[in-house]
Scaffold this motif. Structure first.
Motif, PDB file in Angstrom:
ATOM      1  N   ARG A  34      18.431  35.216  51.265  1.00  0.00           N
ATOM      2  CA  ARG A  34      18.621  33.785  50.973  1.00  0.00           C
ATOM      3  C   ARG A  34      17.398  32.964  51.402  1.00  0.00           C
ATOM      4  O   ARG A  34      16.918  32.107  50.676  1.00  0.00           O
ATOM      5  CB  ARG A  34      19.902  33.280  51.642  1.00  0.00           C
ATOM      6  CG  ARG A  34      20.099  31.795  51.594  1.00  0.00           C
ATOM      7  CD  ARG A  34      20.265  31.237  50.181  1.00  0.00           C
ATOM      8  NE  ARG A  34      21.643  31.293  49.726  1.00  0.00           N
ATOM      9  CZ  ARG A  34      22.030  30.889  48.507  1.00  0.00           C
ATOM     10  NH1 ARG A  34      21.162  30.412  47.646  1.00  0.00           N
ATOM     11  NH2 ARG A  34      23.293  30.979  48.150  1.00  0.00           N
ATOM     12  N   CYS A  79      24.473  26.874  39.487  1.00  0.00           N
ATOM     13  CA  CYS A  79      23.969  26.367  40.785  1.00  0.00           C
ATOM     14  C   CYS A  79      24.903  26.667  41.950  1.00  0.00           C
ATOM     15  O   CYS A  79      24.580  26.338  43.094  1.00  0.00           O
ATOM     16  CB  CYS A  79      23.700  24.870  40.690  1.00  0.00           C
ATOM     17  SG  CYS A  79      25.202  23.873  40.491  1.00  0.00           S
ATOM     18  N   GLY A  80      26.065  27.284  41.686  1.00  0.00           N
ATOM     19  CA  GLY A  80      26.973  27.625  42.781  1.00  0.00           C
ATOM     20  C   GLY A  80      27.392  26.387  43.556  1.00  0.00           C
ATOM     21  O   GLY A  80      27.716  25.353  42.958  1.00  0.00           O
ATOM     22  N   GLU A 101      27.191  24.274  36.491  1.00  0.00           N
ATOM     23  CA  GLU A 101      28.050  25.279  37.126  1.00  0.00           C
ATOM     24  C   GLU A 101      29.353  25.432  36.336  1.00  0.00           C
ATOM     25  O   GLU A 101      30.013  24.461  36.024  1.00  0.00           O
ATOM     26  CB  GLU A 101      28.327  24.902  38.595  1.00  0.00           C
ATOM     27  CG  GLU A 101      29.256  25.815  39.337  1.00  0.00           C
ATOM     28  CD  GLU A 101      28.913  27.306  39.246  1.00  0.00           C
ATOM     29  OE1 GLU A 101      27.776  27.698  39.525  1.00  0.00           O
ATOM     30  OE2 GLU A 101      29.820  28.084  38.869  1.00  0.00           O
ATOM     31  N   TYR A 102      29.683  26.676  36.034  1.00  0.00           N
ATOM     32  CA  TYR A 102      30.857  27.008  35.214  1.00  0.00           C
ATOM     33  C   TYR A 102      32.148  26.993  36.027  1.00  0.00           C
ATOM     34  O   TYR A 102      33.189  26.561  35.554  1.00  0.00           O
ATOM     35  CB  TYR A 102      30.611  28.408  34.631  1.00  0.00           C
ATOM     36  CG  TYR A 102      31.659  28.922  33.680  1.00  0.00           C
ATOM     37  CD1 TYR A 102      32.046  28.180  32.570  1.00  0.00           C
ATOM     38  CD2 TYR A 102      32.229  30.181  33.871  1.00  0.00           C
ATOM     39  CE1 TYR A 102      32.979  28.679  31.679  1.00  0.00           C
ATOM     40  CE2 TYR A 102      33.165  30.682  32.981  1.00  0.00           C
ATOM     41  CZ  TYR A 102      33.537  29.931  31.893  1.00  0.00           C
ATOM     42  OH  TYR A 102      34.463  30.418  31.016  1.00  0.00           O
ATOM     43  N   ASN A 103      32.042  27.430  37.276  1.00  0.00           N
ATOM     44  CA  ASN A 103      33.246  27.564  38.107  1.00  0.00           C
ATOM     45  C   ASN A 103      33.645  26.198  38.691  1.00  0.00           C
ATOM     46  O   ASN A 103      32.854  25.541  39.370  1.00  0.00           O
ATOM     47  CB  ASN A 103      32.970  28.566  39.242  1.00  0.00           C
ATOM     48  CG  ASN A 103      34.188  28.803  40.102  1.00  0.00           C
ATOM     49  OD1 ASN A 103      34.553  27.958  40.928  1.00  0.00           O
ATOM     50  ND2 ASN A 103      34.823  29.932  39.919  1.00  0.00           N
ATOM     51  N   LEU A 106      33.371  25.853  42.646  1.00  0.00           N
ATOM     52  CA  LEU A 106      31.982  25.795  43.140  1.00  0.00           C
ATOM     53  C   LEU A 106      31.324  24.489  42.707  1.00  0.00           C
ATOM     54  O   LEU A 106      30.550  23.892  43.459  1.00  0.00           O
ATOM     55  CB  LEU A 106      31.182  26.999  42.619  1.00  0.00           C
ATOM     56  CG  LEU A 106      31.461  28.326  43.322  1.00  0.00           C
ATOM     57  CD1 LEU A 106      30.739  29.485  42.636  1.00  0.00           C
ATOM     58  CD2 LEU A 106      31.013  28.264  44.789  1.00  0.00           C
ATOM     59  N   ASP A 126      28.964  26.274  30.342  1.00  0.00           N
ATOM     60  CA  ASP A 126      28.982  27.728  30.226  1.00  0.00           C
ATOM     61  C   ASP A 126      27.693  28.130  29.517  1.00  0.00           C
ATOM     62  O   ASP A 126      27.463  27.735  28.367  1.00  0.00           O
ATOM     63  CB  ASP A 126      30.209  28.138  29.395  1.00  0.00           C
ATOM     64  CG  ASP A 126      30.297  29.643  29.209  1.00  0.00           C
ATOM     65  OD1 ASP A 126      29.318  30.357  29.516  1.00  0.00           O
ATOM     66  OD2 ASP A 126      31.357  30.106  28.732  1.00  0.00           O
ATOM     67  N   LEU A 127      26.871  28.887  30.201  1.00  0.00           N
ATOM     68  CA  LEU A 127      25.547  29.222  29.641  1.00  0.00           C
ATOM     69  C   LEU A 127      25.644  29.996  28.330  1.00  0.00           C
ATOM     70  O   LEU A 127      24.692  30.056  27.571  1.00  0.00           O
ATOM     71  CB  LEU A 127      24.744  30.041  30.657  1.00  0.00           C
ATOM     72  CG  LEU A 127      24.342  29.283  31.916  1.00  0.00           C
ATOM     73  CD1 LEU A 127      23.694  30.215  32.922  1.00  0.00           C
ATOM     74  CD2 LEU A 127      23.400  28.129  31.562  1.00  0.00           C
ATOM     75  N   ARG A 128      26.799  30.563  28.068  1.00  0.00           N
ATOM     76  CA  ARG A 128      26.942  31.328  26.824  1.00  0.00           C
ATOM     77  C   ARG A 128      27.203  30.439  25.629  1.00  0.00           C
ATOM     78  O   ARG A 128      27.125  30.880  24.479  1.00  0.00           O
ATOM     79  CB  ARG A 128      28.102  32.338  26.969  1.00  0.00           C
ATOM     80  CG  ARG A 128      27.861  33.364  28.047  1.00  0.00           C
ATOM     81  CD  ARG A 128      29.145  34.038  28.483  1.00  0.00           C
ATOM     82  NE  ARG A 128      30.069  33.083  29.097  1.00  0.00           N
ATOM     83  CZ  ARG A 128      31.219  33.405  29.662  1.00  0.00           C
ATOM     84  NH1 ARG A 128      31.574  34.668  29.698  1.00  0.00           N
ATOM     85  NH2 ARG A 128      32.003  32.481  30.194  1.00  0.00           N
ATOM     86  N   VAL A 148      22.361  34.725  38.269  1.00  0.00           N
ATOM     87  CA  VAL A 148      23.401  34.190  37.387  1.00  0.00           C
ATOM     88  C   VAL A 148      23.622  35.091  36.175  1.00  0.00           C
ATOM     89  O   VAL A 148      24.777  35.447  35.864  1.00  0.00           O
ATOM     90  CB  VAL A 148      23.022  32.760  36.911  1.00  0.00           C
ATOM     91  CG1 VAL A 148      24.073  32.226  35.944  1.00  0.00           C
ATOM     92  CG2 VAL A 148      22.885  31.838  38.116  1.00  0.00           C
TER      93      VAL A 148
HETATM   94  C1  LIG Z   1      25.601  34.761  42.418  1.00  0.00           C
HETATM   95  S1  LIG Z   1      26.146  33.123  42.079  1.00  0.00           S
HETATM   96  C2  LIG Z   1      24.664  32.214  42.457  1.00  0.00           C
HETATM   97  C3  LIG Z   1      24.919  30.770  42.702  1.00  0.00           C
HETATM   98  C4  LIG Z   1      23.686  29.980  43.106  1.00  0.00           C
HETATM   99  N1  LIG Z   1      22.635  30.124  42.119  1.00  0.00           N
HETATM  100  C5  LIG Z   1      23.234  30.426  44.457  1.00  0.00           C
HETATM  101  O1  LIG Z   1      22.161  31.016  44.562  1.00  0.00           O
HETATM  102  O2  LIG Z   1      23.961  30.233  45.425  1.00  0.00           O
HETATM  103  C6  LIG Z   1      26.264  33.038  40.338  1.00  0.00           C
HETATM  104  C7  LIG Z   1      26.709  31.701  39.809  1.00  0.00           C
HETATM  105  O3  LIG Z   1      26.689  31.715  38.372  1.00  0.00           O
HETATM  106  C8  LIG Z   1      27.826  31.030  37.914  1.00  0.00           C
HETATM  107  N2  LIG Z   1      28.150  31.467  36.550  1.00  0.00           N
HETATM  108  C9  LIG Z   1      28.714  32.638  36.178  1.00  0.00           C
HETATM  109  N3  LIG Z   1      28.878  32.670  34.858  1.00  0.00           N
HETATM  110  C10 LIG Z   1      28.399  31.496  34.370  1.00  0.00           C
HETATM  111  C11 LIG Z   1      28.290  30.933  33.060  1.00  0.00           C
HETATM  112  N4  LIG Z   1      28.723  31.611  32.001  1.00  0.00           N
HETATM  113  N5  LIG Z   1      27.744  29.719  32.936  1.00  0.00           N
HETATM  114  C12 LIG Z   1      27.302  29.029  34.015  1.00  0.00           C
HETATM  115  N6  LIG Z   1      27.387  29.511  35.283  1.00  0.00           N
HETATM  116  C13 LIG Z   1      27.923  30.732  35.457  1.00  0.00           C
HETATM  117  C14 LIG Z   1      28.898  31.427  38.912  1.00  0.00           C
HETATM  118  O4  LIG Z   1      30.038  30.589  38.845  1.00  0.00           O
HETATM  119  C15 LIG Z   1      28.124  31.330  40.217  1.00  0.00           C
HETATM  120  O5  LIG Z   1      28.117  30.042  40.732  1.00  0.00           O
END
Ligand SMILES: C[S@@+](CC[C@H](N)C(=O)[O-])C[C@H]1O[C@@H](n2cnc3c(N)ncnc32)[C@H](O)[C@@H]1O
Length: 291
Positions: A34, A79-80, A101-103, A106, A126-128, A148
């Protein structure tokens, strides 16, 4: 229709949100990783801004580069809990930041994390699915993507997400991807095998990338002479923590592998970074072509 792996990812990050809240350990329990990620992201932003500022000073109007360093827009996708954006916004107060952020849980934490910072927005997305991200095409100067893409458990979806991410970035914009690769994991497991250690796999909510994943017509590696971070910079640390430490514990018949031990912190810090190719987690810097 949501992909069949969606529930797995959402429920995983719901638990993370509950357990870690606003902590820097949310989604990354390894303190050394980190810290290194945060330092490199910060230095990357500083160097890119410096490069653009020098260009402006030498050429008046943004002659050779379209981006000045004023009014930079920095986007952190996935961005978590907002930890990285909070750090950047504290260090570089004049830029604008967006987190996607999707979740839901978070994202709520990320909003909490940046409370009071007028130059930060946190959006759902949702990045997709490009339409779910309320950011204009080609409006972002610096793009950050920190562990991500590995959460998209289908190759088709990771490609889709990469194209969507690229659509948001200005030509000549800069991108940093910190993502995990199968080849690094294979090397790590070969090294573990020498000590009779079992291979380790990606976590159940991850799918690691292939080496050619970033071979994309719009991406060109980003050389920065004064900022030369090799993609394998975490290699020494992975070797120390997942091979050397694990082998010693096995020898001592201690089955409890634990993160952030004194041993790992000491040896990883004492040795030079980036020796060998044992890190699944790699740093990839790019310029978006075009313009
Ligand atoms: C390993 S975590 C990293 C979070 C942050 N970047 C960090 O370093 O703390 C992955 C992140 O990607 C997000 N994520 C997963 N699928 C996603 C999607 N389809 N679109 C956007 N975000 C997504 C998750 O919800 C999570 O917050």
């Amino acid at each position: 229709m949501k992909p069949d792996y969606d529930e797995t990812i959402i429920s995983h990050y719901n638990k993370i949100a509950e357990e870690y809240g606003l902590s820097s350990r949310s989604t990354m329990e390894d303190e050394i990783v980190r810290k290194k990620e945060t330092t490199i992201i910060r230095d990357f932003v500083e160097h890119v801004a410096y490069e653009w500022r020098s260009d402006f000073a030498q050429n008046g109007e943004y002659a050779t580069k379209k981006n000045g360093d004023k009014d930079l827009i920095i986007l952190d996708v996935g961005c978590g809990n907002g930890y990285t954006i909070k750090c950047l916004a504290g260090d570089f107060t004049s830029y604008s930041y967006i987190g996607v952020e999707y979740n839901d849980k978070l994202r709520e934490l990320a909003l909490q994390q940046v409370t009071g910072l007028a130059n930060v927005r946190v959006l759902p997305g949702d990045l997709r699915v490009r339409e779910t991200i309320n950011i204009k095409n080609e409006s972002v100067d610096i793009l950050l993507c920190q562990r991500v893409l590995i959460n998209l458990l289908s190759h088709h979806d990771t490609k889709l997400a990469l194209n969507n991410i690229l659509s948001l970035v200005k030509s000549n914009g800069r991108l940093l991807f910190i993502e995990a690769f199968s080849s690094g994991l294979a090397n790590l497991n070969n090294a573990r095998g020498e000590f009779g250690l079992e291979p380790i796999g990606p976590a159940y909510h991850n799918k690691y990338l292939e080496d050619d994943f970033f071979s994309h017509p719009d991406l060109q590696p980003c050389p920065m002479p004064s900022f030369n971070i090799p993609k394998n910079i975490l290699s020494t640390h992975y070797y120390v923590s997942r091979v050397l430490h694990a082998a010693l514990l096995q020898q001592l018949q201690q089955s409890d592998w634990k993160r952030n031990s004194h041993f790992v912190k000491f040896v990883s810090t004492a040795l030079p970074d980036g020796v060998g190719d044992y890190a699944p987690l790699q740093f990839h810097f790019f310029i978006k072509k075009g313009g």
